[in-house]
Design a protein around this motif. Structure first.
Motif, PDB file in Angstrom:
ATOM      1  N   LYS A  94       6.947  46.723  98.649  1.00 45.77           N
ATOM      2  CA  LYS A  94       5.676  45.953  98.060  1.00 45.77           C
ATOM      3  C   LYS A  94       4.758  46.013  99.534  1.00 45.77           C
ATOM      4  CE  LYS A  94       8.150  43.421  94.897  1.00 45.77           C
ATOM      5  NZ  LYS A  94       8.106  41.629  94.134  1.00 45.77           N
ATOM      6  N   ALA A  95       5.233  45.266 100.922  1.00 45.35           N
ATOM      7  CA  ALA A  95       3.839  45.689 101.408  1.00 45.35           C
ATOM      8  C   ALA A  95       3.803  46.836 101.751  1.00 45.35           C
ATOM      9  CB  ALA A  95       4.908  45.035 103.048  1.00 45.35           C
ATOM     10  N   GLY A  96       4.556  47.482 101.411  1.00 46.61           N
ATOM     11  CA  GLY A  96       3.615  49.589 102.000  1.00 46.61           C
ATOM     12  C   GLY A  96       2.875  49.552 101.127  1.00 46.61           C
ATOM     13  N   SER A 126       1.280  48.081  99.391  1.00 52.45           N
ATOM     14  CA  SER A 126      -0.237  47.593  99.830  1.00 52.45           C
ATOM     15  C   SER A 126      -0.699  48.033 101.007  1.00 52.45           C
ATOM     16  CB  SER A 126       0.300  45.545 100.182  1.00 52.45           C
ATOM     17  OG  SER A 126      -1.682  45.330 100.253  1.00 52.45           O
ATOM     18  N   SER A 127       0.075  48.122 101.978  1.00 49.29           N
ATOM     19  CA  SER A 127      -1.233  49.059 102.984  1.00 49.29           C
ATOM     20  C   SER A 127       0.206  49.667 103.994  1.00 49.29           C
ATOM     21  CB  SER A 127      -2.159  48.200 103.794  1.00 49.29           C
ATOM     22  OG  SER A 127      -1.959  47.544 104.693  1.00 49.29           O
ATOM     23  N   ASP A 177      -0.490  48.736 106.828  1.00 51.70           N
ATOM     24  CA  ASP A 177      -0.492  48.083 108.152  1.00 51.70           C
ATOM     25  C   ASP A 177       0.709  46.603 108.261  1.00 51.70           C
ATOM     26  OD1 ASP A 177      -2.877  48.694 109.835  1.00 51.70           O
ATOM     27  OD2 ASP A 177      -3.190  49.247 108.341  1.00 51.70           O
ATOM     28  N   GLU A 178       0.571  46.299 106.029  1.00 47.97           N
ATOM     29  CA  GLU A 178       1.127  45.071 106.101  1.00 47.97           C
ATOM     30  C   GLU A 178       2.528  45.205 106.158  1.00 47.97           C
ATOM     31  OE1 GLU A 178       1.753  42.678 101.557  1.00 47.97           O
ATOM     32  OE2 GLU A 178      -0.140  43.378 102.259  1.00 47.97           O
ATOM     33  N   ALA A 179       3.213  46.501 105.731  1.00 48.39           N
ATOM     34  CA  ALA A 179       4.763  47.044 106.617  1.00 48.39           C
ATOM     35  C   ALA A 179       4.640  46.710 107.587  1.00 48.39           C
ATOM     36  CB  ALA A 179       4.813  48.190 105.632  1.00 48.39           C
ATOM     37  N   GLU A 207       3.628  44.791 109.953  1.00 43.82           N
ATOM     38  CA  GLU A 207       3.747  43.213 109.881  1.00 43.82           C
ATOM     39  C   GLU A 207       5.228  42.954 109.639  1.00 43.82           C
ATOM     40  OE1 GLU A 207       1.871  41.034 111.329  1.00 43.82           O
ATOM     41  OE2 GLU A 207       0.950  43.135 111.714  1.00 43.82           O
ATOM     42  N   TYR A 208       4.771  43.159 107.964  1.00 49.25           N
ATOM     43  CA  TYR A 208       6.890  42.876 107.460  1.00 49.25           C
ATOM     44  C   TYR A 208       7.432  43.324 109.231  1.00 49.25           C
ATOM     45  CZ  TYR A 208      10.328  42.616 104.852  1.00 49.25           C
ATOM     46  OH  TYR A 208      12.196  41.956 104.521  1.00 49.25           O
ATOM     47  N   SER A 258       7.427  40.460 111.364  1.00 51.62           N
ATOM     48  CA  SER A 258       8.180  39.415 111.427  1.00 51.62           C
ATOM     49  C   SER A 258       9.780  38.718 111.308  1.00 51.62           C
ATOM     50  CB  SER A 258       7.879  38.950 110.029  1.00 51.62           C
ATOM     51  OG  SER A 258       8.219  39.361 109.123  1.00 51.62           O
TER      52      SER A 258
END
Length: 338
Positions: free
Chosen positions: A43-45, A47-48, A50-52, A54-55, A58
């Motif tokens: 789901k993060a990937g 979205s973008s 960059d979000e993947a 960041e996941y 984390s």
């Protein structure tokens, strides 16, 4: 590359924790469409990229991770150097945050350097990842690894265990060959290879059919699996596979498991011992030993030792139990002492 018309069959009715037993024991590959589409990393990937990233940050625990770095002229192909005495990528340990930063720094380059984190055990670097992104194979106790990088081309190779490979971020293309195609793939040296596993020397992007003429036969038997984010590929053990990461940022998660107990050892060891003791025998003797191997190993059937009392079957007992395996291993180790 030569055109391939055969596609790996697909199913869209499988979900984590709901894999039928016949699929997990199949000897043919299968694409599971949208199998892990609900994973947080997927789901993060979507979205973008960059979000993947960041996941992943984390969950990262700060332990240095092994990565391969190749100059732009490598063009994503993780391979040997020109004289095959080493490799065209340098291996270093680095902080995952720095690796991700470098990937994204070059994401718009027309010919970026190759940056490739291969086969990192998720529990060692990303605690909690497997629990948050499950496949439901806990009963098989798979080895779960993550692969992170930009565009890459990984030479055709085989793995002994079965694999459920999940495309988490980006797109990947697998080109698959059944095990019997090994003689048409022009496999390189066994002692030295980029990933520790024997690889095909053919450049799939530009195959030299003058040097590798039988490769055309291999391609006629090939199947292709194009994976989108959330798709998974069931890959039976021993199938040869060439893997391409097709987007500027890619994440793959593999799950390896074997069908036999670990105490039985790895078959590669038997192959190496056969190279030591059988490969250089005269043809007639090799043929005789082939008959013995067929009888005891490759063609054996249930009941073919019924003429031997159970109490004295020893290593011919089915299945081989841990005590007998330990005894056989000790005997081999003793005989191999020079």
């Amino acid at each position: 590359m030569l055109p391939i018309t055969a596609k790996v069959p697909q199913r869209d009715d499988c979900h984590p924790g709901q894999l039928p037993d016949d699929l997990l024991s199949s000897d043919s590959p299968l694409v599971l469409k949208s199998f892990v589409k609900h994973w947080p990393i997927v789901k993060a990937g979507l979205s973008s990229p960059d979000e993947a990233a960041e996941y992943l940050r984390s969950l990262y625990n700060g332990t240095l991770v092994f990565t391969a770095y190749g100059e732009p002229d490598v063009q994503g192909r993780v391979f040997y150097n020109d004289d095959m005495t080493g490799f065209n990528c340098n291996g270093v340990k680095a902080d995952l945050n720095q690796i991700l930063q470098r990937i994204f720094h070059h994401q718009h380059d027309p010919q970026p350097p190759t940056i490739y984190v291969a086969s990192a055990a998720v529990n060692n670097w990303l605690p909690g990842f497997a629990e948050q992104n499950p496949v439901g194979l806990e009963h098989l106790q798979p080895l779960t690894n993550i692969w992170i990088g930009n565009r890459s081309r990984i030479a055709a190779h085989y793995d002994f265990p079965n694999n459920l490979a999940c495309c988490a971020v980006g797109r990947r293309r697998y080109t698959l060959f059944p095990p019997e195609q090994v003689s048409n793939l022009y496999v390189g040296p066994m002692e030295l290879s980029p990933g520790g596993q024997d690889i095909s020397l053919v450049d799939f992007a530009n195959p030299d059919l003058n040097r590798f003429p039988k490769f055309k036969q291999a391609m006629e038997a090939a199947q292709v699996a194009d994976l989108e984010p959330g798709d998974a590929l069931y890959l039976p053990g021993m199938w040869w596979h060439h893997v391409e990461a097709l987007t500027p940022f890619n994440v793959l998660v593999t799950h390896w498991w074997r069908d036999s107990p670990a105490y039985m050892g790895r078959p590669e060891n038997a192959l190496k011992l056969a190279i030591l003791s059988l490969r250089n025998l005269p043809p007639a003797q090799r043929k005789a030993w082939k008959a013995l191997f067929d009888h005891y190993i490759f063609e054996h059937q249930q009941g073919d030792t019924d003429h031997i009392p159970d109490a004295v079957k020893g290593m011919l007992s089915q299945p081989l139990d841990p005590v007998s395996a330990k005894k056989l291993r000790a005997e081999l180790l003793n005989k191999l002492k020079v």
